[in-house]
Write an enzyme that holds these catalytic residues in place. Structure first.
Site, mmCIF file in Angstrom:
data_model
loop_
_atom_site.group_PDB
_atom_site.id
_atom_site.type_symbol
_atom_site.label_atom_id
_atom_site.label_comp_id
_atom_site.label_asym_id
_atom_site.label_seq_id
_atom_site.Cartn_x
_atom_site.Cartn_y
_atom_site.Cartn_z
ATOM 1 N N CYS A 72 -12.446 -21.287 3.032
ATOM 2 C CA CYS A 72 -13.323 -22.185 2.260
ATOM 3 C C CYS A 72 -12.659 -23.457 1.779
ATOM 4 O O CYS A 72 -13.117 -24.557 2.092
ATOM 5 C CB CYS A 72 -13.897 -21.466 1.051
ATOM 6 N N HIS A 126 -14.564 -26.463 -3.255
ATOM 7 C CA HIS A 126 -14.139 -25.140 -3.680
ATOM 8 C C HIS A 126 -13.715 -25.241 -5.139
ATOM 9 O O HIS A 126 -12.989 -26.153 -5.502
ATOM 10 C CB HIS A 126 -12.983 -24.624 -2.825
#
Ligand SMILES: *[C@@H]1O[C@H](CO)[C@@H](O)[C@H](O)[C@H]1NC(C)=O
Ligand SMILES: *[C@@H]1O[C@H](CO)[C@@H](O)[C@H](O)[C@H]1NC(C)=O
Ligand SMILES: *[C@@H]1O[C@H](CO)[C@@H](O)[C@H](O)[C@H]1NC(C)=O
Ligand SMILES: *[C@@H]1O[C@H](CO)[C@@H](O)[C@H](O)[C@H]1NC(C)=O
Ligand SMILES: *[C@@H]1O[C@H](CO)[C@@H](O)[C@H](O)[C@H]1NC(C)=O
Length: 550
Positions: A72, A126
């Site tokens: 991610c 993130h």
């Protein structure tokens, strides 16, 4: 030929097609966490995604879109800055590029600095150090980031189990009304986005850049139970080869540690690192992945209805992507954390008002392109489509002091070519451009050692643990990967020490089950691909970019 309305429309259309963009259209950027192309419009037979399929009917679909790293934080920071992990020095979750690599301008920041109102909802950057605990505020967004409050219960024991207790399970269909906060994160994000769009209707406000990041189908697979009913278990099947391929080097293997941590998977006593999840449980996991995707599809449908109700559909460019893929028993593997096709290939669906939607493409086929594209291409593409004064130029080799540049390429010419061919009734697959465009796209994945380990976690090593980097090149025909020793001080591989190679011929083996890197009859191919891989992404750019960068 008689002059019909169609021809007039047609000429007008071609004019529009090739004139410069000055649209100031809004942007709706939808990022779906851990979504591989498990969608009807990507011909996945197990998917039930009517809303995204409808979006795709008015969009262009990129069939060969790849992320730069299947994790991610590195993937998101890469596409949000349009620079690759080796430039950002981020392969884990633990540094912020403005401190670690350079004060680079992000995609939303560029829109903000050019008169857009930018807003983030849910997971775009993130969270944590990777975006300075602030989603890169104050640089990227015009207002405070919105995070759904119920995301707080992400790791809570809320999954009903047969014995009436609750667990921290992977497979986690739930009744929303019994959940803490009586909601789920993505439902709350949709509410926030709806509010935002309502406020934009009628408005003479600034154009907006709205980024909506849905949390599912990331683990845990927590979603309203009703979506499971769309995927009866007898319609769920495992991939034809769901075991570890015999010529797979151990360094390539990711032991899917995030699944093993869930209570239901832990209870299966699957041996580490290679032990398979039993077939009957594997089916439940796959069922829940597709159910979670149907859940998100429903929310995307509601979001697009809101956009239409607000009268904004014709003035909003929509892009939907996954941040990376997810293995579902292919190679006996699960999750991301690898260089396999299933981990690095993502959906990339782009709707451009007046371009991909105005001709009714009444064909059964979607408007699509098979050219190789990368998520670093998003930034220059959206900047060009919105007609921003500056489309980021190609980054120089050393770009640490260059705020605004790209390590990707705008795909606008690809869209124009695809639309042109569709309008002209020329064969829909644009083979010609395929060969003229990128000759290869690049992904990478770090490892702390040659063998999968729990400590350090070889799925997600921290920077200081990284010893090996797997660089992966995808061409139109092959995937070729070299796992080399990596110098984590200089962020460079040492090609003198190559630990393992993988070569998959997608013409014969699209599922990547047969590593043929060591077969003598492939040695010439390996030689050529190795040269291309080591030369790096710059040497695989489309020809017009190559000449420009010289
Ligand atoms: C980084 O860039 C932003 C604008 O792009 C600027 O406001 C900020 O002062 C810069 N920070 C540093 C440390 O140079
Ligand atoms: C990161 O956040 C801290 C604390 O909020 C702040 O002091 C610092 O300036 C931020 N870094 C940058 C580069 O903006
Ligand atoms: C938009 O304007 C119409 C007519 O003035 C009004 O009825 C409607 O409530 C407005 N919508 C919003 C979201 O303000
Ligand atoms: C897993 O191991 C535990 C403890 O060793 C045992 O009690 C349990 O029955 C095992 N479960 C399965 C599914 O084999
Ligand atoms: C949007 O565009 C389509 C075709 O270009 C047109 O038929 C439709 O009326 C437009 N809708 C709005 C709300 O402007």
């Amino acid at each position: 030929m008689p002059v019909t309305n169609e021809i007039i429309l047609h000429s007008f259309y071609l004019f529009a097609l090739f004139s410069a963009f000055e649209s100031k259209d809004n942007i709706l950027f939808i990022v779906v966490d851990d979504l591989r192309p498990a969608l009807g419009c990507y011909k996945d037979q197990m998917a039930y995604t009517p809303n995204i399929d409808t979006l795709a009917k008015n969009s262009i679909l990129f069939n060969n879109a790849y992320v730069q790293q299947a994790l991610c934080a590195p993937s998101r920071n890469s596409f949000l800055t349009s620079r690759r992990p080796d430039t950002l020095h981020l392969y884990d979750f633990y540094s912020y590029w403005r401190m670690a690599a350079g004060n680079f301008t992000t995609l939303p920041q560029h829109f903000k600095e050019n008169g857009y109102h930018t807003k983030t909802i849910g997971k775009i950057f993130h969270p944590g150090i990777a975006s300075n605990w602030s989603d890169d505020q104050p640089y990227s967004w015009s207002e405070a980031p919105y995070h759904p409050p119920t995301q707080h219960y992400k790791q809570a024991s809320v999954c009903p189990q047969p014995d009436g207790t609750f667990g921290r399970n992977l497979v986690c269909p739930v009744e929303v009304k019994f959940q803490p906060g009586h909601s789920l994160p993505d439902l709350q994000s949709l509410e926030e986005a709806t509010k935002f769009l309502h406020a934009q209707s009628n408005s003479t406000l600034l154009p907006f850049f709205l980024a909506v990041g849905f949390h599912k189908p990331h683990v845990p697979l927590k979603y309203p139970t009703k979506y499971r009913e769309l995927h009866p278990l007898d319609s769920i099947h495992l991939p034809s080869a769901h075991w570890r391929p015999s010529f797979l080097p151990t360094v390539a293997w990711n032991p899917w540690t995030d699944l093993r941590e869930r209570d239901d998977v832990a209870a299966l006593n699957v041996s580490f690192p290679f032990g398979p999840i039993p077939d009957n449980y594997a089916r439940l996991v796959i069922q829940s992945y597709y159910a979670a995707v149907s859940y998100i599809d429903d929310l995307v449908g509601q979001l697009l209805s809101e956009l239409e109700a607000a009268g904004l559909l014709n003035t909003t460019i929509i892009l939907l992507i996954g941040d990376h893929g997810w293995s579902m028993a292919e190679h006996g593997e699960w999750s991301k954390y690898s260089n396999f096709e299933v981990s690095v290939r993502v959906p990339f669906i782009l709707r451009v008002p007046g371009l991909t939607d105005s001709f009714k493409f009444q064909h059964k086929e979607y408007l699509s392109s098979s050219v190789l594209v990368e998520l670093v291409d998003i930034f220059p593409t959206l900047a060009e489509l919105a007609g921003l004064p500056i489309v980021p130029p190609l980054c120089p080799v050393n770009s640490s002091l260059v705020k605004l540049c790209t390590e990707g390429v705008s795909v606008v010419p690809v869209i124009q070519d695809a639309v042109f061919r569709k309008v002209q009734g020329i064969e829909t697959r644009n083979r010609y451009l395929e060969r003229k465009w990128k000759t290869g796209v690049f992904s990478q994945y770090p490892r702390p050692g040659v063998f999968p380990t729990l400590k350090p976690n070889s799925d997600k090593p921290r920077l200081k643990q990284i010893k090996i980097m797997g660089y992966s090149l995808r061409t139109l025909r092959y995937r070729y990967t070299e796992w080399a020793l990596f110098d984590r001080q200089n962020f460079k591989p040492d090609w003198k020490y190559v630990i393992a190679r993988e070569l998959y011929d997608h013409q014969l083996d699209p599922a990547e089950n047969m590593n043929v890197a060591d077969r003598s009859f492939m040695s010439e191919t390996v030689h050529v691909l190795s040269k291309q891989l080591r030369a790096g992404w710059r040497y695989s750019l489309p020809k017009h970019m190559l000449t420009r960068s010289n």
